[in-house]
Design a protein around this motif. Sequence first.
Motif, PDB file in Angstrom:
ATOM      1  N   UNK A 120     -10.919   0.116  11.085  1.00 34.58           N
ATOM      2  CA  UNK A 120     -11.676  -0.303   9.900  1.00 34.58           C
ATOM      3  C   UNK A 120     -12.154   0.909   9.098  1.00 34.58           C
ATOM      4  N   UNK A 121     -12.662   1.914   9.792  1.00 31.00           N
ATOM      5  CA  UNK A 121     -13.115   3.138   9.126  1.00 31.00           C
ATOM      6  C   UNK A 121     -11.952   3.842   8.425  1.00 31.00           C
ATOM      7  N   UNK A 122     -10.791   3.848   9.049  1.00 33.63           N
ATOM      8  CA  UNK A 122      -9.612   4.468   8.444  1.00 33.63           C
ATOM      9  C   UNK A 122      -9.194   3.726   7.177  1.00 33.63           C
ATOM     10  N   UNK A 123      -9.179   2.394   7.226  1.00 37.48           N
ATOM     11  CA  UNK A 123      -8.866   1.613   6.033  1.00 37.48           C
ATOM     12  C   UNK A 123      -9.829   1.956   4.901  1.00 37.48           C
ATOM     13  N   UNK A 124     -11.121   1.991   5.211  1.00 35.78           N
ATOM     14  CA  UNK A 124     -12.113   2.289   4.181  1.00 35.78           C
ATOM     15  C   UNK A 124     -11.972   3.707   3.642  1.00 35.78           C
ATOM     16  N   UNK A 125     -11.582   4.629   4.482  1.00 35.45           N
ATOM     17  CA  UNK A 125     -11.361   6.009   4.037  1.00 35.45           C
ATOM     18  C   UNK A 125     -10.165   6.087   3.087  1.00 35.45           C
ATOM     19  N   UNK A 164     -10.690  -9.986   7.700  1.00 29.74           N
ATOM     20  CA  UNK A 164     -12.062 -10.481   7.833  1.00 29.74           C
ATOM     21  C   UNK A 164     -12.095 -12.013   7.802  1.00 29.74           C
ATOM     22  N   UNK A 165     -11.268 -12.605   6.950  1.00 31.00           N
ATOM     23  CA  UNK A 165     -11.193 -14.060   6.868  1.00 31.00           C
ATOM     24  C   UNK A 165     -10.631 -14.639   8.158  1.00 31.00           C
ATOM     25  N   UNK A 166      -9.562 -14.042   8.664  1.00 30.61           N
ATOM     26  CA  UNK A 166      -8.970 -14.502   9.923  1.00 30.61           C
ATOM     27  C   UNK A 166      -9.980 -14.401  11.063  1.00 30.61           C
ATOM     28  N   UNK A 167     -10.741 -13.345  11.086  1.00 32.60           N
ATOM     29  CA  UNK A 167     -11.765 -13.173  12.116  1.00 32.60           C
ATOM     30  C   UNK A 167     -12.850 -14.239  11.971  1.00 32.60           C
ATOM     31  N   UNK A 168     -13.254 -14.515  10.737  1.00 31.37           N
ATOM     32  CA  UNK A 168     -14.290 -15.528  10.501  1.00 31.37           C
ATOM     33  C   UNK A 168     -13.849 -16.914  10.974  1.00 31.37           C
ATOM     34  N   UNK A 169     -12.555 -17.201  10.880  1.00 36.64           N
ATOM     35  CA  UNK A 169     -12.025 -18.478  11.342  1.00 36.64           C
ATOM     36  C   UNK A 169     -11.736 -18.484  12.840  1.00 36.64           C
ATOM     37  N   UNK A 202      -4.880  -2.615  -0.225  1.00 38.52           N
ATOM     38  CA  UNK A 202      -5.526  -2.254   1.037  1.00 38.52           C
ATOM     39  C   UNK A 202      -6.800  -3.072   1.239  1.00 38.52           C
ATOM     40  N   UNK A 203      -7.561  -3.271   0.164  1.00 41.01           N
ATOM     41  CA  UNK A 203      -8.776  -4.082   0.268  1.00 41.01           C
ATOM     42  C   UNK A 203      -8.421  -5.540   0.548  1.00 41.01           C
ATOM     43  N   UNK A 204      -7.299  -6.004  -0.009  1.00 41.15           N
ATOM     44  CA  UNK A 204      -6.842  -7.370   0.254  1.00 41.15           C
ATOM     45  C   UNK A 204      -6.499  -7.549   1.734  1.00 41.15           C
ATOM     46  N   UNK A 254       0.827  -1.221   0.000  1.00 45.68           N
ATOM     47  CA  UNK A 254       0.000   0.000   0.000  1.00 45.68           C
ATOM     48  C   UNK A 254       0.858   1.266   0.000  1.00 45.68           C
ATOM     49  N   UNK A 255       1.687   1.510   1.019  1.00 47.33           N
ATOM     50  CA  UNK A 255       2.451   2.764   1.013  1.00 47.33           C
ATOM     51  C   UNK A 255       3.484   2.841  -0.109  1.00 47.33           C
TER      52      UNK A 255
END
Length: 76
Positions: A58-63, A42-47, A34-36, A8-9
């Motif tokens: 999360x809001x910062x990433x989306x911004x 999200x996948x790690x959280x789901x598992x 960044x979306x990846x 990203x950077x």
Amino acid sequence: MERALISVPLNVAEGAYSRGKNRQARFQTAAASAREVLACRETAQAFGWCSPMDPELSALFNRVIGTLVRLTKSRF
């Protein structure tokens, strides 16, 4: 996830000094990376491998992703 996060950077920095379609391509790559990262999280959280992401982070990433997507749009 680590490679995407590092991308990203690096792509933002490269895009800042590029012109034309190269500039758009670098910002598009940064947005996709960044979306990846978010998808990995999200996948790690789901598992059940990690706790939910802090809503502010999360809001910062989306911004950031939104800003990068706008930078990929042609001005003409």
